[in-house]
Design a protein around this motif. Structure first.
Motif, PDB file in Angstrom:
ATOM      1  N   VAL A 122       0.837  -1.200   0.000  1.00  0.00           N
ATOM      2  CA  VAL A 122       0.000   0.000   0.000  1.00  0.00           C
ATOM      3  C   VAL A 122       0.870   1.248   0.000  1.00  0.00           C
ATOM      4  O   VAL A 122       0.595   2.204  -0.727  1.00  0.00           O
ATOM      5  N   SER A 123       1.950   1.248   0.783  1.00  0.00           N
ATOM      6  CA  SER A 123       2.820   2.434   0.822  1.00  0.00           C
ATOM      7  C   SER A 123       3.459   2.668  -0.542  1.00  0.00           C
ATOM      8  O   SER A 123       3.649   3.814  -0.953  1.00  0.00           O
ATOM      9  N   GLY A 124       3.768   1.608  -1.256  1.00  0.00           N
ATOM     10  CA  GLY A 124       4.302   1.761  -2.609  1.00  0.00           C
ATOM     11  C   GLY A 124       3.278   2.393  -3.543  1.00  0.00           C
ATOM     12  O   GLY A 124       3.618   3.247  -4.377  1.00  0.00           O
ATOM     13  N   GLN A 125       2.014   2.002  -3.398  1.00  0.00           N
ATOM     14  CA  GLN A 125       0.953   2.580  -4.215  1.00  0.00           C
ATOM     15  C   GLN A 125       0.725   4.042  -3.853  1.00  0.00           C
ATOM     16  O   GLN A 125       0.480   4.868  -4.734  1.00  0.00           O
ATOM     17  N   VAL A 126       0.811   4.362  -2.560  1.00  0.00           N
ATOM     18  CA  VAL A 126       0.654   5.754  -2.129  1.00  0.00           C
ATOM     19  C   VAL A 126       1.802   6.593  -2.692  1.00  0.00           C
ATOM     20  O   VAL A 126       1.588   7.706  -3.212  1.00  0.00           O
ATOM     21  N   ARG A 127       3.015   6.053  -2.638  1.00  0.00           N
ATOM     22  CA  ARG A 127       4.184   6.745  -3.167  1.00  0.00           C
ATOM     23  C   ARG A 127       3.990   7.025  -4.663  1.00  0.00           C
ATOM     24  O   ARG A 127       4.244   8.140  -5.132  1.00  0.00           O
ATOM     25  N   ALA A 128       3.507   6.033  -5.401  1.00  0.00           N
ATOM     26  CA  ALA A 128       3.271   6.206  -6.836  1.00  0.00           C
ATOM     27  C   ALA A 128       2.200   7.259  -7.088  1.00  0.00           C
ATOM     28  O   ALA A 128       2.316   8.089  -8.006  1.00  0.00           O
ATOM     29  N   ALA A 129       1.151   7.260  -6.276  1.00  0.00           N
ATOM     30  CA  ALA A 129       0.057   8.235  -6.450  1.00  0.00           C
ATOM     31  C   ALA A 129       0.532   9.657  -6.145  1.00  0.00           C
ATOM     32  O   ALA A 129       0.138  10.601  -6.825  1.00  0.00           O
ATOM     33  N   LEU A 130       1.384   9.797  -5.137  1.00  0.00           N
ATOM     34  CA  LEU A 130       1.870  11.130  -4.774  1.00  0.00           C
ATOM     35  C   LEU A 130       2.909  11.648  -5.758  1.00  0.00           C
ATOM     36  O   LEU A 130       3.052  12.857  -5.934  1.00  0.00           O
ATOM     37  N   ASN A 131       3.630  10.756  -6.418  1.00  0.00           N
ATOM     38  CA  ASN A 131       4.619  11.169  -7.420  1.00  0.00           C
ATOM     39  C   ASN A 131       3.999  11.484  -8.760  1.00  0.00           C
ATOM     40  O   ASN A 131       4.629  12.114  -9.595  1.00  0.00           O
ATOM     41  N   ALA A 132       2.767  11.018  -8.970  1.00  0.00           N
ATOM     42  CA  ALA A 132       2.124  11.220 -10.288  1.00  0.00           C
ATOM     43  C   ALA A 132       1.707  12.660 -10.503  1.00  0.00           C
ATOM     44  O   ALA A 132       1.492  13.433  -9.646  1.00  0.00           O
TER      45      ALA A 132
END
Length: 148
Positions: free
Chosen positions: A138-148
């Motif tokens: 989940v933290s990886g997905q959050v990181r990807a969403a915040l970097n987008a």
């Protein structure tokens, strides 16, 4: 039914069925719960028990990886069997779509705009997803969403 009573009921069923491997895992989990209760000197809530079971599963997954890497497949199979028993006591896992929706909601709720806000987002998500999703993924997905 509470998790603690569910563990006790399953222990009795395993005893009657003479299922020693399952009984051992359940007794180990109950022992860990009791030890945590003694260590914290407070009653264990459902969330505390779920967090403890999640931690136990994570430890076993790491052991499976190490045993597999070392060519100890019989030990990896034992650890995997323990994981299977412990996962029965966790709440129903979230689907990928549900996780995505919760991440979007948490980002909009906290007003997160950059990676500096990741802690805020994870602070909102952790109580909602504890035991229902792998928080590392989940933290990886959050990181990807915040970097987008």
């Amino acid at each position: 039914m509470g998790l603690l009573s569910q563990f006790n009921d399953e222990m009795k069923l395993a005893m009657r069925a003479k299922d020693k491997p399952r009984l051992g895992v359940i007794r180990m989990a109950l022992s860990s719960i009791k030890q945590a209760k003694i260590d914290t000197q407070k009653e264990m809530s459902e969330d505390d028990i779920i967090a403890l079971i999640t931690k136990m599963i994570k430890q076993r997954k790491e052991s499976v990886a190490m045993y597999t890497q070392g060519g100890r497949d019989e030990l990896a199979a034992n650890e995997q069997a323990e994981i299977d028993v412990l996962q029965e006591f966790l709440p129903q896992a979230l689907t990928a779509d549900e996780i995505s929706e919760l991440i979007k909601a948490a980002i909009s709720q906290t007003g997160a705009a950059s990676m500096a806000d990741m802690g805020k987002v994870m602070g909102v998500l952790k109580p909602q997803m504890q035991g229902k999703a792998d928080l590392g993924q989940v933290s990886g997905q959050v990181r990807a969403a915040l970097n987008a």
